[in-house]
Design a protein around this motif. Structure first.
Motif, PDB file in Angstrom:
ATOM      1  N   GLN A 130      34.779  24.255  47.054  1.00 45.69           N
ATOM      2  CA  GLN A 130      33.919  23.098  46.807  1.00 45.69           C
ATOM      3  C   GLN A 130      34.151  22.469  45.437  1.00 45.69           C
ATOM      4  OE1 GLN A 130      31.848  21.708  49.139  1.00 45.69           O
ATOM      5  NE2 GLN A 130      32.837  23.164  50.490  1.00 45.69           N
ATOM      6  N   THR A 131      34.484  23.301  44.436  1.00 49.46           N
ATOM      7  CA  THR A 131      34.602  22.789  43.073  1.00 49.46           C
ATOM      8  C   THR A 131      36.039  22.619  42.616  1.00 49.46           C
ATOM      9  OG1 THR A 131      34.489  25.011  42.113  1.00 49.46           O
ATOM     10  CG2 THR A 131      32.407  23.810  42.383  1.00 49.46           C
ATOM     11  N   ALA A 132      36.918  23.487  43.028  1.00 47.91           N
ATOM     12  CA  ALA A 132      38.344  23.451  42.657  1.00 47.91           C
ATOM     13  C   ALA A 132      38.558  23.353  41.149  1.00 47.91           C
ATOM     14  CB  ALA A 132      39.047  22.308  43.375  1.00 47.91           C
ATOM     15  N   ASP A 133      37.795  24.118  40.379  1.00 49.31           N
ATOM     16  CA  ASP A 133      37.975  24.088  38.920  1.00 49.31           C
ATOM     17  C   ASP A 133      38.557  25.391  38.380  1.00 49.31           C
ATOM     18  OD1 ASP A 133      35.861  25.828  39.070  1.00 49.31           O
ATOM     19  OD2 ASP A 133      34.661  24.840  37.534  1.00 49.31           O
ATOM     20  N   MET A 134      39.054  26.250  39.261  1.00 46.56           N
ATOM     21  CA  MET A 134      39.685  27.513  38.898  1.00 46.56           C
ATOM     22  C   MET A 134      38.720  28.468  38.187  1.00 46.56           C
ATOM     23  SD  MET A 134      42.700  27.372  40.140  1.00 46.56           S
ATOM     24  CE  MET A 134      43.493  28.756  39.379  1.00 46.56           C
ATOM     25  N   GLY A 135      37.449  28.356  38.466  1.00 50.66           N
ATOM     26  CA  GLY A 135      36.475  29.258  37.855  1.00 50.66           C
ATOM     27  C   GLY A 135      35.998  30.325  38.824  1.00 50.66           C
ATOM     28  N   ALA A 136      35.517  29.886  39.967  1.00 50.59           N
ATOM     29  CA  ALA A 136      34.948  30.822  40.939  1.00 50.59           C
ATOM     30  C   ALA A 136      36.010  31.734  41.548  1.00 50.59           C
ATOM     31  CB  ALA A 136      34.221  30.051  42.043  1.00 50.59           C
ATOM     32  N   GLY A 140      30.973  60.450  62.026  1.00 52.13           N
ATOM     33  CA  GLY A 140      31.914  60.998  61.066  1.00 52.13           C
ATOM     34  C   GLY A 140      32.117  60.051  59.895  1.00 52.13           C
ATOM     35  N   PHE A 141      31.353  58.970  59.884  1.00 53.69           N
ATOM     36  CA  PHE A 141      31.500  57.954  58.845  1.00 53.69           C
ATOM     37  C   PHE A 141      30.133  57.638  58.281  1.00 53.69           C
ATOM     38  CE2 PHE A 141      31.827  53.513  57.446  1.00 53.69           C
ATOM     39  CZ  PHE A 141      32.906  53.627  56.587  1.00 53.69           C
ATOM     40  N   ASP A 142      30.021  57.663  56.975  1.00 49.78           N
ATOM     41  CA  ASP A 142      28.741  57.389  56.314  1.00 49.78           C
ATOM     42  C   ASP A 142      28.543  55.882  56.201  1.00 49.78           C
ATOM     43  OD1 ASP A 142      26.440  57.444  54.846  1.00 49.78           O
ATOM     44  OD2 ASP A 142      27.393  58.120  52.983  1.00 49.78           O
ATOM     45  N   MET A 143      27.579  55.332  56.943  1.00 50.30           N
ATOM     46  CA  MET A 143      27.316  53.892  56.908  1.00 50.30           C
ATOM     47  C   MET A 143      26.807  53.440  55.541  1.00 50.30           C
ATOM     48  SD  MET A 143      28.251  52.536  59.703  1.00 50.30           S
ATOM     49  CE  MET A 143      27.431  50.975  59.828  1.00 50.30           C
ATOM     50  N   GLY A 144      26.342  54.397  54.724  1.00 55.87           N
ATOM     51  CA  GLY A 144      25.886  54.053  53.377  1.00 55.87           C
ATOM     52  C   GLY A 144      27.021  53.527  52.505  1.00 55.87           C
ATOM     53  N   ILE A 145      28.246  53.873  52.848  1.00 54.20           N
ATOM     54  CA  ILE A 145      29.419  53.376  52.129  1.00 54.20           C
ATOM     55  C   ILE A 145      29.722  51.944  52.549  1.00 54.20           C
ATOM     56  CG2 ILE A 145      31.916  53.671  51.828  1.00 54.20           C
ATOM     57  CD1 ILE A 145      31.497  56.653  52.228  1.00 54.20           C
ATOM     58  N   LEU A 146      29.449  51.642  53.805  1.00 56.30           N
ATOM     59  CA  LEU A 146      29.814  50.345  54.355  1.00 56.30           C
ATOM     60  C   LEU A 146      28.984  49.207  53.772  1.00 56.30           C
ATOM     61  CD1 LEU A 146      31.691  49.012  56.343  1.00 56.30           C
ATOM     62  CD2 LEU A 146      29.983  49.360  58.126  1.00 56.30           C
ATOM     63  N   TRP A 147      27.694  49.404  53.524  1.00 59.45           N
ATOM     64  CA  TRP A 147      26.838  48.312  53.050  1.00 59.45           C
ATOM     65  C   TRP A 147      27.258  47.786  51.681  1.00 59.45           C
ATOM     66  CZ3 TRP A 147      25.122  46.060  56.904  1.00 59.45           C
ATOM     67  CH2 TRP A 147      24.619  46.745  57.999  1.00 59.45           C
ATOM     68  N   PRO A 148      27.549  48.633  50.691  1.00 58.22           N
ATOM     69  CA  PRO A 148      28.026  48.073  49.412  1.00 58.22           C
ATOM     70  C   PRO A 148      29.368  47.338  49.560  1.00 58.22           C
ATOM     71  CG  PRO A 148      27.286  50.335  49.106  1.00 58.22           C
ATOM     72  CD  PRO A 148      27.284  50.067  50.577  1.00 58.22           C
ATOM     73  N   ALA A 149      30.231  47.864  50.419  1.00 59.93           N
ATOM     74  CA  ALA A 149      31.516  47.202  50.641  1.00 59.93           C
ATOM     75  C   ALA A 149      31.303  45.830  51.276  1.00 59.93           C
ATOM     76  CB  ALA A 149      32.414  48.060  51.520  1.00 59.93           C
ATOM     77  N   LEU A 150      30.360  45.738  52.193  1.00 57.04           N
ATOM     78  CA  LEU A 150      30.049  44.443  52.804  1.00 57.04           C
ATOM     79  C   LEU A 150      29.434  43.480  51.790  1.00 57.04           C
ATOM     80  CD1 LEU A 150      28.704  45.498  56.322  1.00 57.04           C
ATOM     81  CD2 LEU A 150      30.886  44.406  55.763  1.00 57.04           C
ATOM     82  N   ALA A 151      28.652  44.015  50.865  1.00 57.98           N
ATOM     83  CA  ALA A 151      28.087  43.166  49.807  1.00 57.98           C
ATOM     84  C   ALA A 151      29.211  42.587  48.945  1.00 57.98           C
ATOM     85  CB  ALA A 151      27.110  43.976  48.955  1.00 57.98           C
ATOM     86  N   TRP A 152      30.197  43.420  48.608  1.00 57.36           N
ATOM     87  CA  TRP A 152      31.337  42.942  47.822  1.00 57.36           C
ATOM     88  C   TRP A 152      32.147  41.928  48.630  1.00 57.36           C
ATOM     89  CZ3 TRP A 152      31.161  43.018  42.964  1.00 57.36           C
ATOM     90  CH2 TRP A 152      30.597  44.084  42.266  1.00 57.36           C
ATOM     91  N   LEU A 153      32.264  42.140  49.926  1.00 55.58           N
ATOM     92  CA  LEU A 153      32.952  41.174  50.780  1.00 55.58           C
ATOM     93  C   LEU A 153      32.218  39.836  50.751  1.00 55.58           C
ATOM     94  CD1 LEU A 153      35.220  40.556  52.817  1.00 55.58           C
ATOM     95  CD2 LEU A 153      33.671  41.372  54.621  1.00 55.58           C
ATOM     96  N   GLY A 154      30.895  39.900  50.729  1.00 52.33           N
ATOM     97  CA  GLY A 154      30.089  38.677  50.620  1.00 52.33           C
ATOM     98  C   GLY A 154      30.343  37.949  49.307  1.00 52.33           C
ATOM     99  N   VAL A 155      30.443  38.710  48.213  1.00 52.63           N
ATOM    100  CA  VAL A 155      30.742  38.102  46.910  1.00 52.63           C
ATOM    101  C   VAL A 155      32.120  37.453  46.940  1.00 52.63           C
ATOM    102  CG1 VAL A 155      31.159  38.576  44.455  1.00 52.63           C
ATOM    103  CG2 VAL A 155      29.223  39.657  45.621  1.00 52.63           C
ATOM    104  N   LEU A 156      33.072  38.138  47.539  1.00 53.43           N
ATOM    105  CA  LEU A 156      34.434  37.611  47.647  1.00 53.43           C
ATOM    106  C   LEU A 156      34.441  36.300  48.433  1.00 53.43           C
ATOM    107  CD1 LEU A 156      37.661  38.940  47.514  1.00 53.43           C
ATOM    108  CD2 LEU A 156      37.247  38.470  49.901  1.00 53.43           C
ATOM    109  N   ILE A 157      33.802  36.277  49.579  1.00 55.01           N
ATOM    110  CA  ILE A 157      33.753  35.080  50.418  1.00 55.01           C
ATOM    111  C   ILE A 157      33.009  33.956  49.708  1.00 55.01           C
ATOM    112  CG2 ILE A 157      32.804  34.132  52.568  1.00 55.01           C
ATOM    113  CD1 ILE A 157      33.476  36.873  53.857  1.00 55.01           C
ATOM    114  N   LEU A 158      31.910  34.290  49.051  1.00 53.48           N
ATOM    115  CA  LEU A 158      31.141  33.288  48.314  1.00 53.48           C
ATOM    116  C   LEU A 158      31.974  32.656  47.197  1.00 53.48           C
ATOM    117  CD1 LEU A 158      28.386  31.902  47.935  1.00 53.48           C
ATOM    118  CD2 LEU A 158      27.813  33.733  46.326  1.00 53.48           C
TER     119      LEU A 158
END
Length: 168
Positions: free
Chosen positions: A42-48, A17-35
């Motif tokens: 590591q840098t603490a320069d208020m950029g990342a 009942g859930f389209d896994m195709g929606i989950l992969w882009p959301a996980l990619a964004w979660l990866g960007v957030l965590i990164l």
């Protein structure tokens, strides 16, 4: 203990009942957030850190099945706006609320030093003590000398020598 929302997602995925195709882009964004959080740590320069809210909004848009191009554009607009605001506001705040102390040799300018060894430009000699450190010194006016124990004002730094002026 598993979060209730996660249990609902897993249950929906198991029952198709859930389209896994929606989950992969959301996980990619979660990866960007965590990164972005890792890079900021590591840098603490208020950029990342400015990319984290954009990635969070991108993740929400991905769950809502919004076009990936719109997700990327919204993420970039939010992130760049926050980056510009953070840099300008942070600079103003630091300048207004925190006096930046000079720590290099130019910090000596205007300070008072005590003559340890007679300062005489003609003999190319002289040592003063300032902030607990000994420095070679010369006087700004060529014809003057400064005796041991006398106080002089540092006018500027020339190489490793303090150019001083006798106090009047």
């Amino acid at each position: 203990m598993m979060n209730f929302n996660v249990m609902l997602l897993l249950n929906a995925a198991e029952n198709e009942g859930f389209d896994m195709g929606i989950l992969w882009p959301a996980l990619a964004w979660l990866g960007v957030l965590i990164l972005s959080l890792i890079v900021e740590a590591q840098t603490a320069d208020m950029g990342a850190i400015c990319f984290a809210p954009g990635a969070l909004v991108g993740m929400i848009l991905a769950v809502l099945s919004v076009d990936p191009v719109i997700q990327i554009v919204v993420c970039l607009v939010i992130s760049i706006t926050l980056l510009v605001l953070a840099k300008t506001v942070l600079k103003r705040f630091v300048k207004k609320h925190h006096k930046i102390e000079k720590t290099d040799a130019s910090a000596m300018e205007g300070k008072i030093a005590t003559v340890i060894e007679e300062v005489d430009n003609k003999l190319d000699q002289g040592v003063v003590k300032i902030n607990g450190q000994l420095w070679s010194a010369r006087l700004e006016n060529e014809g003057e000398t400064a005796a041991v124990g006398e106080h002089v004002t540092v006018v500027h730094v020339s190489g490793s020598k303090l150019i001083c002026q006798r106090q009047k």
